[in-house]
Motif scaffolding. Structure first.
Motif, short mmCIF file in Angstrom:
data_model
loop_
_atom_site.label_atom_id
_atom_site.label_comp_id
_atom_site.label_asym_id
_atom_site.label_seq_id
_atom_site.Cartn_x
_atom_site.Cartn_y
_atom_site.Cartn_z
N ILE A 58 1.12 -1.00 -0.27
CA ILE A 58 -0.21 -0.27 -0.09
C ILE A 58 0.51 1.38 -0.23
O ILE A 58 0.26 1.87 -0.64
CB ILE A 58 -1.05 -0.25 1.08
CG1 ILE A 58 -1.88 -1.34 0.99
CG2 ILE A 58 -1.57 1.23 1.44
CD1 ILE A 58 -2.87 -1.38 2.53
N THR A 59 1.84 1.24 0.65
CA THR A 59 3.14 2.74 0.91
C THR A 59 3.65 2.57 -0.20
O THR A 59 3.55 3.43 -0.34
CB THR A 59 3.92 2.50 1.69
OG1 THR A 59 3.28 2.04 2.80
CG2 THR A 59 4.98 3.46 2.30
N THR A 60 3.81 1.33 -0.80
CA THR A 60 4.97 1.78 -1.99
C THR A 60 3.59 2.25 -3.61
O THR A 60 3.91 3.46 -4.11
CB THR A 60 5.16 0.62 -2.95
OG1 THR A 60 6.15 -0.22 -1.81
CG2 THR A 60 5.62 0.69 -3.94
N ALA A 61 2.16 1.73 -3.57
CA ALA A 61 1.32 2.83 -4.73
C ALA A 61 1.53 4.10 -4.06
O ALA A 61 1.29 4.69 -5.20
CB ALA A 61 -0.27 1.86 -3.91
N ILE A 62 0.82 4.46 -2.63
CA ILE A 62 0.74 5.60 -2.06
C ILE A 62 1.53 6.41 -2.98
O ILE A 62 1.34 7.51 -3.17
CB ILE A 62 0.74 5.32 -0.99
CG1 ILE A 62 -0.99 5.17 -0.97
CG2 ILE A 62 -0.10 7.07 -0.43
CD1 ILE A 62 -1.41 4.93 0.37
N ALA A 63 3.09 6.36 -2.86
CA ALA A 63 4.01 6.46 -3.04
C ALA A 63 4.27 7.22 -4.35
O ALA A 63 4.79 7.86 -4.65
CB ALA A 63 5.37 5.91 -2.21
N ALA A 64 3.99 5.63 -5.24
CA ALA A 64 4.33 6.08 -6.64
C ALA A 64 3.50 7.07 -7.18
O ALA A 64 3.82 7.92 -7.78
CB ALA A 64 4.05 4.77 -7.11
N ILE A 65 2.50 7.48 -6.36
CA ILE A 65 1.53 8.36 -7.02
C ILE A 65 1.87 9.90 -6.14
O ILE A 65 1.89 10.30 -7.57
CB ILE A 65 -0.13 8.20 -6.29
CG1 ILE A 65 -0.46 6.81 -7.05
CG2 ILE A 65 -1.28 9.33 -6.91
CD1 ILE A 65 -2.41 6.09 -6.28
N ILE A 66 2.29 9.77 -5.16
CA ILE A 66 2.74 11.73 -4.65
C ILE A 66 4.30 11.23 -5.56
O ILE A 66 4.33 13.03 -5.67
CB ILE A 66 2.98 11.32 -3.69
CG1 ILE A 66 1.67 11.01 -2.92
CG2 ILE A 66 3.81 12.02 -2.72
CD1 ILE A 66 1.70 10.88 -0.80
N PHE A 67 4.53 10.94 -5.70
CA PHE A 67 5.95 10.65 -6.12
C PHE A 67 5.26 11.27 -8.20
O PHE A 67 6.01 12.24 -8.54
CB PHE A 67 7.18 9.60 -6.83
CG PHE A 67 8.48 9.94 -7.48
CD1 PHE A 67 9.45 10.71 -7.49
CD2 PHE A 67 8.19 9.81 -8.79
CE1 PHE A 67 10.11 10.56 -7.64
CE2 PHE A 67 9.10 9.68 -9.43
CZ PHE A 67 10.46 10.48 -9.45
N VAL A 68 5.04 10.86 -8.47
CA VAL A 68 4.40 11.30 -9.90
C VAL A 68 3.62 12.36 -9.97
O VAL A 68 3.63 13.36 -11.03
CB VAL A 68 2.98 10.24 -10.35
CG1 VAL A 68 2.82 10.98 -11.56
CG2 VAL A 68 3.75 8.81 -10.75
N PHE A 69 2.95 13.35 -8.50
CA PHE A 69 2.42 14.60 -8.57
C PHE A 69 4.15 15.40 -8.34
O PHE A 69 3.71 16.35 -8.94
CB PHE A 69 1.54 14.90 -7.57
CG PHE A 69 0.23 14.39 -7.63
CD1 PHE A 69 -0.64 14.65 -8.87
CD2 PHE A 69 -0.09 12.86 -7.36
CE1 PHE A 69 -1.89 14.62 -9.69
CE2 PHE A 69 -1.20 12.99 -8.00
CZ PHE A 69 -2.14 13.10 -8.51
N VAL A 70 5.30 15.14 -7.54
CA VAL A 70 6.05 16.09 -7.39
C VAL A 70 6.33 16.02 -8.45
O VAL A 70 6.48 17.45 -8.98
CB VAL A 70 6.78 15.23 -5.98
CG1 VAL A 70 7.75 15.66 -6.03
CG2 VAL A 70 6.13 15.44 -4.55
N ALA A 71 6.39 15.12 -9.43
CA ALA A 71 7.66 15.32 -10.43
C ALA A 71 6.81 16.27 -11.82
O ALA A 71 7.55 16.21 -12.30
CB ALA A 71 8.07 13.40 -10.87
N ILE A 72 5.80 16.06 -11.95
CA ILE A 72 4.85 16.52 -12.97
C ILE A 72 5.06 18.49 -13.14
O ILE A 72 5.08 19.06 -12.81
CB ILE A 72 3.51 16.05 -12.62
CG1 ILE A 72 3.25 14.61 -13.80
CG2 ILE A 72 2.29 17.30 -13.38
CD1 ILE A 72 1.91 14.53 -13.43
#
Length: 79
Positions: A58-72
């Motif tokens: 769950i942590t990996t999935a949420i962190a990936a989503i947040i990272f995408v927003f940070v990268a964008i």
């Protein structure tokens, strides 16, 4: 990608750890809360089944989503 790979990994790992500490307490029940007897010498607040692999996923999935927003956001800020 707006970040070099080592920086992107460092940002992702930082986000992952922060999200992990937010996800860890979800669904935790102690033996006392569950109405079960606990073995002698066990802490009263120790969780029965912490489900760490599920929480890591769950942590990996949420962190990936947040990272995408940070990268964008970094991509738009750099432009």
């Amino acid at each position: 990608m707006p970040f070099p790979l080592p920086l992107a990994l460092a940002i992702y790992v930082t986000i992952w750890w922060i999200v992990l500490f937010a996800v860890l307490p979800l669904g935790v029940r102690s033996a006392e809360e569950a109405g079960e007897e606990r073995p002698e010498g066990t802490d009263p607040g120790a969780p029965i089944a912490p489900q760490l692999l599920k929480k890591a996923a769950i942590t990996t999935a949420i962190a990936a989503i947040i990272f995408v927003f940070v990268a964008i956001g970094a991509n738009y800020a750099a432009a």
